[in-house]
Motif scaffolding. Structure first.
Motif, PDB file in Angstrom:
ATOM      1  N   UNK A   9     -46.506 -10.897 -27.443  1.00  0.00           N
ATOM      2  CA  UNK A   9     -45.339 -10.078 -27.086  1.00  0.00           C
ATOM      3  C   UNK A   9     -44.191 -10.353 -28.056  1.00  0.00           C
ATOM      4  N   UNK A  10     -43.288  -9.388 -28.149  1.00  0.00           N
ATOM      5  CA  UNK A  10     -42.158  -9.491 -29.078  1.00  0.00           C
ATOM      6  C   UNK A  10     -40.868  -9.141 -28.342  1.00  0.00           C
ATOM      7  N   UNK A  11     -39.860  -9.991 -28.494  1.00  0.00           N
ATOM      8  CA  UNK A  11     -38.524  -9.639 -28.000  1.00  0.00           C
ATOM      9  C   UNK A  11     -37.546  -9.648 -29.167  1.00  0.00           C
ATOM     10  N   UNK A  12     -36.729  -8.613 -29.207  1.00  0.00           N
ATOM     11  CA  UNK A  12     -35.675  -8.495 -30.223  1.00  0.00           C
ATOM     12  C   UNK A  12     -34.355  -8.297 -29.491  1.00  0.00           C
ATOM     13  N   UNK A  13     -33.430  -9.225 -29.679  1.00  0.00           N
ATOM     14  CA  UNK A  13     -32.118  -9.142 -29.038  1.00  0.00           C
ATOM     15  C   UNK A  13     -31.049  -9.074 -30.123  1.00  0.00           C
ATOM     16  N   UNK A  14     -30.185  -8.063 -30.014  1.00  0.00           N
ATOM     17  CA  UNK A  14     -29.041  -7.948 -30.925  1.00  0.00           C
ATOM     18  C   UNK A  14     -27.764  -7.905 -30.105  1.00  0.00           C
ATOM     19  N   UNK A  15     -26.763  -8.669 -30.536  1.00  0.00           N
ATOM     20  CA  UNK A  15     -25.496  -8.757 -29.802  1.00  0.00           C
ATOM     21  C   UNK A  15     -24.342  -8.408 -30.731  1.00  0.00           C
ATOM     22  N   UNK A  16     -23.583  -7.373 -30.376  1.00  0.00           N
ATOM     23  CA  UNK A  16     -22.306  -7.085 -31.035  1.00  0.00           C
ATOM     24  C   UNK A  16     -21.200  -7.522 -30.083  1.00  0.00           C
ATOM     25  N   UNK A  17     -20.522  -8.585 -30.439  1.00  0.00           N
ATOM     26  CA  UNK A  17     -19.536  -9.212 -29.562  1.00  0.00           C
ATOM     27  C   UNK A  17     -18.156  -9.035 -30.183  1.00  0.00           C
ATOM     28  N   UNK A  18     -17.347  -8.131 -29.589  1.00  0.00           N
ATOM     29  CA  UNK A  18     -16.096  -7.779 -30.267  1.00  0.00           C
ATOM     30  C   UNK A  18     -14.937  -7.451 -29.325  1.00  0.00           C
ATOM     31  N   UNK A  19     -15.176  -6.641 -28.284  1.00  0.00           N
ATOM     32  CA  UNK A  19     -14.070  -5.990 -27.598  1.00  0.00           C
ATOM     33  C   UNK A  19     -13.395  -6.771 -26.495  1.00  0.00           C
TER      34      UNK A  19
ATOM     35  N   UNK B 254     -36.820  -4.425 -26.998  1.00  0.00           N
ATOM     36  CA  UNK B 254     -35.694  -4.401 -27.930  1.00  0.00           C
ATOM     37  C   UNK B 254     -34.420  -4.178 -27.116  1.00  0.00           C
ATOM     38  N   UNK B 255     -33.549  -5.185 -27.111  1.00  0.00           N
ATOM     39  CA  UNK B 255     -32.332  -5.145 -26.304  1.00  0.00           C
ATOM     40  C   UNK B 255     -31.110  -5.288 -27.206  1.00  0.00           C
ATOM     41  N   UNK B 256     -30.224  -4.284 -27.135  1.00  0.00           N
ATOM     42  CA  UNK B 256     -29.024  -4.260 -27.967  1.00  0.00           C
ATOM     43  C   UNK B 256     -27.791  -4.279 -27.062  1.00  0.00           C
ATOM     44  N   UNK B 257     -26.937  -5.271 -27.241  1.00  0.00           N
ATOM     45  CA  UNK B 257     -25.750  -5.426 -26.401  1.00  0.00           C
ATOM     46  C   UNK B 257     -24.518  -5.085 -27.232  1.00  0.00           C
TER      47      UNK B 257
ATOM     48  N   UNK C 140     -33.627  -1.000 -24.896  1.00  0.00           N
ATOM     49  CA  UNK C 140     -32.530  -1.075 -23.938  1.00  0.00           C
ATOM     50  C   UNK C 140     -31.222  -1.352 -24.669  1.00  0.00           C
ATOM     51  N   UNK C 141     -30.214  -0.513 -24.400  1.00  0.00           N
ATOM     52  CA  UNK C 141     -28.876  -0.730 -24.949  1.00  0.00           C
ATOM     53  C   UNK C 141     -27.930  -1.009 -23.787  1.00  0.00           C
ATOM     54  N   UNK C 142     -27.253  -2.147 -23.841  1.00  0.00           N
ATOM     55  CA  UNK C 142     -26.169  -2.434 -22.896  1.00  0.00           C
ATOM     56  C   UNK C 142     -24.866  -2.024 -23.551  1.00  0.00           C
ATOM     57  N   UNK C 143     -24.158  -1.092 -22.919  1.00  0.00           N
ATOM     58  CA  UNK C 143     -22.963  -0.497 -23.527  1.00  0.00           C
ATOM     59  C   UNK C 143     -21.781  -0.709 -22.579  1.00  0.00           C
ATOM     60  N   UNK C 144     -20.764  -1.415 -23.075  1.00  0.00           N
ATOM     61  CA  UNK C 144     -19.641  -1.814 -22.225  1.00  0.00           C
ATOM     62  C   UNK C 144     -18.423  -0.935 -22.499  1.00  0.00           C
ATOM     63  N   UNK C 145     -17.911  -0.319 -21.427  1.00  0.00           N
ATOM     64  CA  UNK C 145     -16.712   0.525 -21.531  1.00  0.00           C
ATOM     65  C   UNK C 145     -15.785   0.146 -20.372  1.00  0.00           C
ATOM     66  N   UNK C 146     -14.638  -0.411 -20.691  1.00  0.00           N
ATOM     67  CA  UNK C 146     -13.720  -0.902 -19.651  1.00  0.00           C
ATOM     68  C   UNK C 146     -12.381  -0.188 -19.700  1.00  0.00           C
ATOM     69  N   UNK C 147     -11.951   0.277 -18.512  1.00  0.00           N
ATOM     70  CA  UNK C 147     -10.599   0.812 -18.370  1.00  0.00           C
ATOM     71  C   UNK C 147      -9.775  -0.053 -17.427  1.00  0.00           C
ATOM     72  N   UNK C 148     -10.388  -1.156 -16.971  1.00  0.00           N
ATOM     73  CA  UNK C 148      -9.691  -2.106 -16.101  1.00  0.00           C
ATOM     74  C   UNK C 148      -9.276  -3.318 -16.923  1.00  0.00           C
ATOM     75  N   UNK C 149      -8.448  -4.162 -16.306  1.00  0.00           N
ATOM     76  CA  UNK C 149      -8.012  -5.396 -16.955  1.00  0.00           C
ATOM     77  C   UNK C 149      -8.213  -6.577 -16.012  1.00  0.00           C
ATOM     78  N   UNK C 150      -8.366  -7.739 -16.607  1.00  0.00           N
ATOM     79  CA  UNK C 150      -8.382  -9.027 -15.903  1.00  0.00           C
ATOM     80  C   UNK C 150      -9.368  -9.079 -14.741  1.00  0.00           C
ATOM     81  N   UNK C 151     -10.622  -8.736 -15.030  1.00  0.00           N
ATOM     82  CA  UNK C 151     -11.717  -8.954 -14.090  1.00  0.00           C
ATOM     83  C   UNK C 151     -12.750  -9.856 -14.755  1.00  0.00           C
ATOM     84  N   UNK C 152     -13.596 -10.470 -13.932  1.00  0.00           N
ATOM     85  CA  UNK C 152     -14.676 -11.308 -14.437  1.00  0.00           C
ATOM     86  C   UNK C 152     -16.007 -10.662 -14.088  1.00  0.00           C
TER      87      UNK C 152
END
Length: 415
Positions: A236-246, A211-214, A183-195
């Protein structure tokens, strides 16, 4: 804020067909959130980055009602190239498309659960907010002995139609025995100032692999919070990777309960923050039975006026002999105004365990830069080469080679 919450909640109720029981549950969670409000630095888990103050400063007053009656247009230009994949597309919190065209349809079950199994016992007001305002809860089940042929990318997108909104969404996943899921969580934002407030529940049965990649790569002014709850059975095996940047602000939380022998959890993350961003990763790995393993590695590169925090806890139950737990965080501060905070924790009630933790932060080594410049590189090239090598260590922990190369290309890392 209380009045606005109640007004927006009543709007949601009028436009929904909830049962009396589900409605009462949602009212319960609304009351819990109103009583507690947004988390602040008064709470130990929020002492480094105060989301309450960050919302007030960056957004001001939030609206909690979103009209999900009308569909949004899907912009195909956001899709990831070079990787065949299944898709779930969220736009402004509304689920627009579910596409598992690469898979055997009888091996995946998708159900629309209005309100079945919720996290009842928690002290997290953002989970209360999510439970009160989530529009629909989808559960995705991967059947026994089935491995998805292609990864699933969940596109979390926003457009300019929304501003100063609170978006709450939730997905539940069940991996039946001997199944596997990328599973890949892919964030694409064209808005501003939301939570944006995201809750995932994962239930991993015996011998299953998650395997979860954010990937939060693209610059935006939104604030985000993500909570992953992972329940793991035997082997069972869980693999979580987080790219925290944008994003302007992003806090990722991972709570993992290792409930079956020989289960293991791996959490790896990269903070790559440019000017004036605030990001955090908080992990809690609960070793509850014998012979479980966890590994965590977080690395940060922080620009001017940026702040990052890592809170990592390893809990070992008295029954959890033979536990192997490892945790390490390192940070490079690129400016005197950069700030990194770490809070590593070990809470151990068993005596036959192998657990360690560590944290270090500092600036780039000037002697290393001088050496590289003496070999013909410029000052900037030397810095980039050192940062490249520093982050590559984490990226190499990704076990899927295709996704590893995708992420390397996204952030410009070279071998």
């Amino acid at each position: 804020m209380t009045e606005q919450l109640q007004i927006d909640f009543d709007k949601i109720i009028k436009s929904s067909d909830l049962s009396k029981k589900d409605l009462e549950l949602k009212r319960k969670y609304l009351k819990k959130f109103i009583d507690k409000g947004f988390p602040s630095r008064k709470q130990e888990n929020w002492k480094f980055l105060d989301i309450n103050q960050i919302i007030k400063k960056n957004i001001g007053d939030l609206s909690f009602y979103n009209d999900y009656s009308l569909p949004n247009k899907i912009d195909a230009s956001i899709f990831v190239d070079g990787l065949e994949h299944n898709k779930i597309i969220f736009i402004n919190g509304r689920i627009e498309k579910i596409d598992f065209n690469y898979e055997d349809k009888n091996k995946i079950e998708i159900s629309d659960e209005i309100e079945k199994k919720v996290l009842l016992e928690n002290e997290n007001s953002l989970i209360d907010l999510n439970n009160a305002f989530t529009n629909k809860i989808f559960k995705i089940s991967i059947k026994e002995n089935y491995s998805l042929k292609k990864p699933l990318i969940i596109y979390h997108t926003t457009d300019k139609k929304i501003k100063s909104k609170s978006i709450n969404l939730r997905l539940d996943f069940e991996l039946e025995q001997n199944s596997s899921f990328k599973l890949i969580d892919f964030f694409v934002d064209k808005s501003d100032t939301n939570f944006v407030n995201i809750l995932y529940n994962f239930n991993l049965k015996k011998d299953s692999i998650l395997k979860n990649y954010k990937i939060d790569k693209f610059e935006n002014e939104n604030l985000k919070y993500s909570f992953n709850n992972i329940e793991q059975e035997t082997n069972s095996v869980s693999e979580t990777f987080i790219l925290s940047a944008g994003s302007n602000y992003f806090k990722n939380e991972v709570n993992c309960n290792l409930k079956g022998e020989y289960s293991s959890a791996f959490v790896n993350g990269v903070f790559s923050l440019k000017e004036n961003k605030q990001h955090e990763i908080r992990t809690t790995i609960n070793h509850l039975v014998e012979n479980t393993k966890s590994y965590q590695l977080i690395k940060s590169v922080l620009g001017k006026l940026s702040k990052a925090a890592y809170q990592g806890k390893i809990f070992v139950n008295s029954k959890a002999q033979k536990t192997d737990g490892y945790q390490l965080s390192k940070a490079i501060l690129l400016d005197e105004t950069s700030e990194f905070n770490a809070k590593p924790e070990l809470e151990i009630y068993a005596d036959d365990v192998k657990c360690s933790h560590g944290s270090a932060s500092g600036s780039l080594n000037e002697n290393s830069i001088f050496y590289l410049m003496s070999r013909g590189l410029s000052y900037q090239q030397s810095k980039e080469l050192l940062i490249n090598g520093f982050l590559l260590d984490v990226i190499e922990k990704i076990t899927d080679s295709e996704i590893k190369n995708l992420i390397k290309n996204m952030i410009g890392l070279k071998e």
